[in-house]
Design an enzyme around this catalytic site. Structure first.
Site, PDB file in Angstrom:
ATOM      1  N   LYS A  82       0.838  -1.211   0.000  1.00  0.00           N
ATOM      2  CA  LYS A  82       0.000   0.000   0.000  1.00  0.00           C
ATOM      3  C   LYS A  82       0.876   1.265   0.000  1.00  0.00           C
ATOM      4  O   LYS A  82       2.091   1.180  -0.074  1.00  0.00           O
ATOM      5  CB  LYS A  82      -0.954  -0.035   1.199  1.00  0.00           C
ATOM      6  CG  LYS A  82      -1.788  -1.324   1.284  1.00  0.00           C
ATOM      7  CD  LYS A  82      -2.803  -1.464   0.172  1.00  0.00           C
ATOM      8  CE  LYS A  82      -3.345  -2.871   0.016  1.00  0.00           C
ATOM      9  NZ  LYS A  82      -4.182  -3.374   1.087  1.00  0.00           N
TER      10      LYS A  82
HETATM   11  C1  LIG Z   1      -5.097  -4.423   1.547  1.00  0.00           C
HETATM   12  C2  LIG Z   1      -6.566  -4.340   1.574  1.00  0.00           C
HETATM   13  C3  LIG Z   1      -7.324  -4.690   2.698  1.00  0.00           C
HETATM   14  C4  LIG Z   1      -6.756  -5.384   3.901  1.00  0.00           C
HETATM   15  O1  LIG Z   1      -5.695  -4.774   4.487  1.00  0.00           O
HETATM   16  P1  LIG Z   1      -4.680  -5.608   5.404  1.00  0.00           P
HETATM   17  O2  LIG Z   1      -3.894  -4.512   6.055  1.00  0.00           O
HETATM   18  O3  LIG Z   1      -3.857  -6.462   4.498  1.00  0.00           O
HETATM   19  O4  LIG Z   1      -5.473  -6.393   6.367  1.00  0.00           O
HETATM   20  C5  LIG Z   1      -8.687  -4.484   2.668  1.00  0.00           C
HETATM   21  N1  LIG Z   1      -9.288  -3.987   1.586  1.00  0.00           N
HETATM   22  C6  LIG Z   1      -8.612  -3.663   0.471  1.00  0.00           C
HETATM   23  C7  LIG Z   1      -9.352  -3.115  -0.695  1.00  0.00           C
HETATM   24  C8  LIG Z   1      -7.235  -3.849   0.418  1.00  0.00           C
HETATM   25  O5  LIG Z   1      -6.566  -3.554  -0.701  1.00  0.00           O
END
Ligand SMILES: *Cc1c(COP(=O)(O)O)cnc(C)c1O
Length: 383
Positions: A185
């Site tokens: 991210k």
């Molecule tokens: C990455 C992601 C999540 C979950 O995040 P984590 O930190 O990996 O638990 C939820 N929704 C979307 C759309 C994502 O891209």
């Protein structure tokens, strides 16, 4: 061709100051529930323009706690965008709610307000809308639907820190906004997440729920010289350690720069792709700015399924880390076993068939981007 370095679709950037900040915490008194947590929350809240921010152990935990704080429980229905990562829907399942999948718009790839409106029933309690690829959801029309039916809006902004909707930052608009700090991210804490809200009462609920349903934390009890604590509800250990928060702080300070780089790359991709037939980029409405977590394209034309597979394989062989985001959630085995039929959200399925995420992260430079586009162009031409 394959002698050139692999280009990932996204990855973290860790620099000396990030490492130093984590080491400082390791040498301090507080590895968890210490001062870095509140500081990260405060700076993150400022960045996204929200009143309150609560740090948690993942984006998934952020969504789960938002569901609980919204009072969603067994027997309730939650409307969720079909084109997202499974975690957006799983959060509703954690609290025993039924997931109702809503279809997307074929141009923005965002959950379509008309589809949502048609799915509201007396049991509907919340909407989970996803800022797909970093593009803010249809927050205005969704607010009108939510207000008419007394629903809570939970915005999954895992892709969208720094994005704006009608000039307002994502994180300051929905009832609850969830962010993720997974390494792929925008900014990372290893694992980690954040929930933002404008409601003080909701922020207290979130804080208690992330630590077993106990209202006070260890540090405040130490400060008050008491051993007493009281668990008032069933919570979790979803805390984010100070080591993670220290990393989050140094990362957050680079985010404005990184975001500008992503936006520059997106504009350049759009120019380079404009003359390539059968490539549809994501439409960005004029009233919002995307944070460009991903740069998704949709391959259109004949035999899309076979063509997308061939393009994916050719580009991977060229050392380009293309990916696909996402298979519509209800097509996963777990949801198929719950009885969701294929064909449920036809636009999501049609778009998915041609989807491809091109590399997008601040470490990508123009020559690498040129390599991506050259590879895509020849792959589409079937060479
Ligand atoms: C990455 C992601 C999540 C979950 O995040 P984590 O930190 O990996 O638990 C939820 N929704 C979307 C759309 C994502 O891209």
């Amino acid at each position: 061709m394959t002698s050139q370095p692999f280009i990932p679709y996204g990855r973290q950037i860790i620099e000396d100051d990030d490492v130093a900040a984590v080491v400082d915490v390791l040498n301090s008194n507080w590895l968890t529930t210490g001062p870095a947590v509140g500081q990260f929350e405060e700076e993150f809240a400022k960045y996204v323009g929200s009143e309150y921010a609560v740090a948690v152990s993942s984006g998934t935990a952020a969504l789960h706690l938002a569901m609980l704080a919204a009072g969603v429980s067994e027997g309730d229905e939650v409307i969720v965008s079909a084109l997202t990562f499974v975690a957006s829907a799983n959060a509703a399942r954690y609290v025993g709610a039924t997931v109702v999948f809503a279809d997307i718009d074929p141009n923005t790839f965002l959950m379509a307000p008309d589809a949502v409106a048609a799915l509201v029933t007396p049991r509907t309690k919340a909407i989970v809308t996803v800022d797909y690829a970093g593009l803010p959801s249809e927050l205005g029309p969704l607010r009108a639907i939510a207000d008419a039916h007394n629903l809570t809006i939970i915005e999954d902004a895992s892709h969208a820190p720094g994005a704006t909707y009608q000039g307002r930052p994502v994180g300051s608009i929905a009832d609850f906004t969830a962010f993720s700090f997974h390494p792929v991210k925008h900014i990372t804490t290893g694992e980690g997440g954040m929930v933002t809200t404008q409601s003080e009462a909701a922020s207290h609920a979130l804080r208690a729920l992330r630590s077993h349903g106990i209202a006070s934390d260890f540090r405040s009890r130490e400060a008050m010289g008491t051993w007493e604590y009281d668990q008032v509800e069933l919570g979790f250990n979803y805390r984010l350690a100070d080591t993670n928060c220290a990393l989050g702080l140094t990362q957050l300070r680079k985010q404005p720069d990184w975001l500008a780089k992503r936006r520059g790359l997106a504009a350049r991709y759009k120019e380079l792709l404009a003359s390539i037939p059968d490539v549809q980029p994501q439409l960005v409405p004029a009233d919002r700015e995307s944070a460009w977590h991903l740069f998704p394209i949709r391959i259109t034309g004949e035999n899309v399924v076979e063509r997308r597979r061939a393009v994916f394989e050719t580009m991977r062989a060229d050392g380009i880390g293309v990916n696909v985001h996402y298979r519509p959630v209800y097509l996963h085995t777990y949801y198929q076993n719950l009885g969701y039929p294929s064909g449920l959200c036809p636009v999501s399925e049609e778009v998915y068939d041609g989807l491809l995420s091109l590399p997008m992260w601040p470490g990508l430079d123009a020559p690498a981007q040129d390599r991506v586009v050259a590879s895509l162009t020849s792959a589409l031409a079937g060479q």
